[in-house]
Scaffold this motif. Sequence first.
Motif, PDB file in Angstrom:
ATOM      1  N   LYS A 267     -10.052 -19.983 -22.200  1.00 23.25           N
ATOM      2  CA  LYS A 267      -9.527 -18.830 -22.937  1.00 23.25           C
ATOM      3  C   LYS A 267     -10.114 -18.753 -24.342  1.00 23.25           C
ATOM      4  O   LYS A 267     -10.166 -17.687 -24.938  1.00 23.25           O
ATOM      5  N   ASP A 268     -10.581 -19.881 -24.883  1.00 24.74           N
ATOM      6  CA  ASP A 268     -11.167 -19.912 -26.216  1.00 24.74           C
ATOM      7  C   ASP A 268     -12.683 -19.736 -26.214  1.00 24.74           C
ATOM      8  O   ASP A 268     -13.266 -19.409 -27.237  1.00 24.74           O
ATOM      9  N   GLU A 269     -13.337 -20.005 -25.068  1.00 34.29           N
ATOM     10  CA  GLU A 269     -14.799 -19.936 -25.026  1.00 34.29           C
ATOM     11  C   GLU A 269     -15.267 -19.166 -23.797  1.00 34.29           C
ATOM     12  O   GLU A 269     -15.063 -19.596 -22.664  1.00 34.29           O
ATOM     13  N   GLU A 270     -15.906 -18.028 -24.046  1.00 37.08           N
ATOM     14  CA  GLU A 270     -16.461 -17.206 -22.976  1.00 37.08           C
ATOM     15  C   GLU A 270     -17.808 -17.795 -22.545  1.00 37.08           C
ATOM     16  O   GLU A 270     -18.583 -18.267 -23.382  1.00 37.08           O
ATOM     17  N   MET A 271     -18.097 -17.744 -21.269  1.00 41.65           N
ATOM     18  CA  MET A 271     -19.370 -18.270 -20.773  1.00 41.65           C
ATOM     19  C   MET A 271     -20.488 -17.264 -21.048  1.00 41.65           C
ATOM     20  O   MET A 271     -20.426 -16.113 -20.616  1.00 41.65           O
ATOM     21  N   ILE A 272     -21.480 -17.705 -21.791  1.00 38.00           N
ATOM     22  CA  ILE A 272     -22.640 -16.881 -22.132  1.00 38.00           C
ATOM     23  C   ILE A 272     -23.752 -17.128 -21.114  1.00 38.00           C
ATOM     24  O   ILE A 272     -24.493 -16.226 -20.762  1.00 38.00           O
ATOM     25  N   LEU A 273     -23.851 -18.365 -20.645  1.00 42.66           N
ATOM     26  CA  LEU A 273     -24.899 -18.749 -19.708  1.00 42.66           C
ATOM     27  C   LEU A 273     -24.597 -18.245 -18.310  1.00 42.66           C
ATOM     28  O   LEU A 273     -23.444 -18.040 -17.951  1.00 42.66           O
ATOM     29  N   LYS A 274     -25.671 -18.080 -17.524  1.00 42.78           N
ATOM     30  CA  LYS A 274     -25.513 -17.710 -16.124  1.00 42.78           C
ATOM     31  C   LYS A 274     -26.557 -18.473 -15.311  1.00 42.78           C
ATOM     32  O   LYS A 274     -27.537 -18.980 -15.860  1.00 42.78           O
ATOM     33  N   ALA A 275     -26.345 -18.561 -14.022  1.00 43.00           N
ATOM     34  CA  ALA A 275     -27.289 -19.252 -13.144  1.00 43.00           C
ATOM     35  C   ALA A 275     -28.669 -18.603 -13.269  1.00 43.00           C
ATOM     36  O   ALA A 275     -28.785 -17.391 -13.329  1.00 43.00           O
ATOM     37  N   GLY A 276     -29.697 -19.448 -13.330  1.00 43.60           N
ATOM     38  CA  GLY A 276     -31.066 -18.954 -13.460  1.00 43.60           C
ATOM     39  C   GLY A 276     -31.613 -18.975 -14.870  1.00 43.60           C
ATOM     40  O   GLY A 276     -32.816 -18.839 -15.070  1.00 43.60           O
ATOM     41  N   ASP A 277     -30.740 -19.141 -15.878  1.00 41.82           N
ATOM     42  CA  ASP A 277     -31.203 -19.221 -17.266  1.00 41.82           C
ATOM     43  C   ASP A 277     -31.996 -20.511 -17.487  1.00 41.82           C
ATOM     44  O   ASP A 277     -31.629 -21.554 -16.976  1.00 41.82           O
ATOM     45  N   HIS A 278     -33.078 -20.413 -18.232  1.00 42.35           N
ATOM     46  CA  HIS A 278     -33.849 -21.590 -18.640  1.00 42.35           C
ATOM     47  C   HIS A 278     -33.368 -21.953 -20.039  1.00 42.35           C
ATOM     48  O   HIS A 278     -33.335 -21.095 -20.921  1.00 42.35           O
ATOM     49  N   VAL A 279     -33.013 -23.225 -20.241  1.00 38.23           N
ATOM     50  CA  VAL A 279     -32.361 -23.634 -21.481  1.00 38.23           C
ATOM     51  C   VAL A 279     -32.986 -24.893 -22.076  1.00 38.23           C
ATOM     52  O   VAL A 279     -33.670 -25.652 -21.393  1.00 38.23           O
ATOM     53  N   LEU A 280     -32.730 -25.079 -23.378  1.00 40.31           N
ATOM     54  CA  LEU A 280     -33.055 -26.307 -24.091  1.00 40.31           C
ATOM     55  C   LEU A 280     -31.737 -27.006 -24.406  1.00 40.31           C
ATOM     56  O   LEU A 280     -30.767 -26.356 -24.776  1.00 40.31           O
ATOM     57  N   TYR A 281     -31.713 -28.329 -24.274  1.00 42.24           N
ATOM     58  CA  TYR A 281     -30.505 -29.093 -24.573  1.00 42.24           C
ATOM     59  C   TYR A 281     -30.865 -30.350 -25.339  1.00 42.24           C
ATOM     60  O   TYR A 281     -32.037 -30.732 -25.414  1.00 42.24           O
ATOM     61  N   GLY A 282     -29.874 -30.984 -25.922  1.00 43.19           N
ATOM     62  CA  GLY A 282     -30.086 -32.178 -26.727  1.00 43.19           C
ATOM     63  C   GLY A 282     -30.541 -33.370 -25.910  1.00 43.19           C
ATOM     64  O   GLY A 282     -30.322 -33.438 -24.698  1.00 43.19           O
ATOM     65  N   LYS A 283     -31.176 -34.321 -26.572  1.00 46.64           N
ATOM     66  CA  LYS A 283     -31.749 -35.492 -25.917  1.00 46.64           C
ATOM     67  C   LYS A 283     -30.709 -36.309 -25.159  1.00 46.64           C
ATOM     68  O   LYS A 283     -30.981 -36.830 -24.087  1.00 46.64           O
ATOM     69  N   TYR A 284     -29.512 -36.440 -25.698  1.00 44.96           N
ATOM     70  CA  TYR A 284     -28.482 -37.272 -25.075  1.00 44.96           C
ATOM     71  C   TYR A 284     -27.365 -36.433 -24.472  1.00 44.96           C
ATOM     72  O   TYR A 284     -26.273 -36.935 -24.213  1.00 44.96           O
ATOM     73  N   ALA A 285     -27.608 -35.164 -24.226  1.00 45.18           N
ATOM     74  CA  ALA A 285     -26.575 -34.259 -23.704  1.00 45.18           C
ATOM     75  C   ALA A 285     -26.367 -34.467 -22.215  1.00 45.18           C
ATOM     76  O   ALA A 285     -27.296 -34.762 -21.473  1.00 45.18           O
ATOM     77  N   GLY A 286     -25.150 -34.317 -21.790  1.00 48.84           N
ATOM     78  CA  GLY A 286     -24.831 -34.282 -20.372  1.00 48.84           C
ATOM     79  C   GLY A 286     -24.705 -35.623 -19.693  1.00 48.84           C
ATOM     80  O   GLY A 286     -24.996 -36.674 -20.254  1.00 48.84           O
ATOM     81  N   THR A 287     -24.242 -35.551 -18.464  1.00 49.47           N
ATOM     82  CA  THR A 287     -24.072 -36.711 -17.600  1.00 49.47           C
ATOM     83  C   THR A 287     -24.930 -36.498 -16.369  1.00 49.47           C
ATOM     84  O   THR A 287     -24.863 -35.449 -15.732  1.00 49.47           O
ATOM     85  N   GLU A 288     -25.750 -37.507 -16.036  1.00 50.09           N
ATOM     86  CA  GLU A 288     -26.614 -37.395 -14.877  1.00 50.09           C
ATOM     87  C   GLU A 288     -25.815 -37.589 -13.607  1.00 50.09           C
ATOM     88  O   GLU A 288     -25.002 -38.499 -13.508  1.00 50.09           O
ATOM     89  N   ILE A 289     -26.066 -36.725 -12.628  1.00 46.86           N
ATOM     90  CA  ILE A 289     -25.484 -36.884 -11.300  1.00 46.86           C
ATOM     91  C   ILE A 289     -26.581 -36.647 -10.279  1.00 46.86           C
ATOM     92  O   ILE A 289     -27.593 -36.005 -10.573  1.00 46.86           O
ATOM     93  N   GLU A 290     -26.412 -37.209  -9.079  1.00 47.08           N
ATOM     94  CA  GLU A 290     -27.395 -37.023  -8.020  1.00 47.08           C
ATOM     95  C   GLU A 290     -26.702 -36.385  -6.831  1.00 47.08           C
ATOM     96  O   GLU A 290     -25.631 -36.823  -6.411  1.00 47.08           O
ATOM     97  N   LEU A 291     -27.318 -35.330  -6.310  1.00 49.60           N
ATOM     98  CA  LEU A 291     -26.763 -34.593  -5.184  1.00 49.60           C
ATOM     99  C   LEU A 291     -27.887 -34.282  -4.209  1.00 49.60           C
ATOM    100  O   LEU A 291     -28.867 -33.637  -4.591  1.00 49.60           O
ATOM    101  N   ASP A 292     -27.776 -34.739  -2.987  1.00 48.03           N
ATOM    102  CA  ASP A 292     -28.785 -34.510  -1.954  1.00 48.03           C
ATOM    103  C   ASP A 292     -30.186 -34.924  -2.406  1.00 48.03           C
ATOM    104  O   ASP A 292     -31.165 -34.226  -2.164  1.00 48.03           O
ATOM    105  N   GLY A 293     -30.287 -36.043  -3.114  1.00 46.40           N
ATOM    106  CA  GLY A 293     -31.576 -36.561  -3.550  1.00 46.40           C
ATOM    107  C   GLY A 293     -32.143 -35.910  -4.795  1.00 46.40           C
ATOM    108  O   GLY A 293     -33.201 -36.306  -5.273  1.00 46.40           O
ATOM    109  N   GLU A 294     -31.484 -34.896  -5.343  1.00 48.19           N
ATOM    110  CA  GLU A 294     -31.934 -34.225  -6.574  1.00 48.19           C
ATOM    111  C   GLU A 294     -31.071 -34.682  -7.741  1.00 48.19           C
ATOM    112  O   GLU A 294     -29.871 -34.878  -7.591  1.00 48.19           O
TER     113      GLU A 294
END
Length: 90
Positions: free
Chosen positions: A48-75
């Motif tokens: 309710k406080d943050e609207e999603m600006i991104l959508k599937a298919g967008d090419h993005v830049l992110y920080g070096k230590y951003a996110g959590t790695e997960i593996e799904l179907d070998g990818e």
Amino acid sequence: MSIKPLADRVLVMPAAAEEKTVSGIIIPDTAKEKPLKGEVVSVGSGTKDEEMILKAGDHVLYGKYAGTEIELDGEKYLIMRQSDILAIIE
């Protein structure tokens, strides 16, 4: 199997690491840097406080230590908050 991120999170497929430099030197696996760009695969519905600006298919830049790695179907994917995304590449 598919993953649907919750709230303000996005699922990103990182771009492949560079194999060669501009001058043609081949980079060994031990010297490759983690890619800092990728493609958004799926997005959450936002909060309710943050609207999603991104959508599937967008090419993005992110920080070096951003996110959590997960593996799904070998990818390998990264799941991160929308606020960890630095820019959209157009």
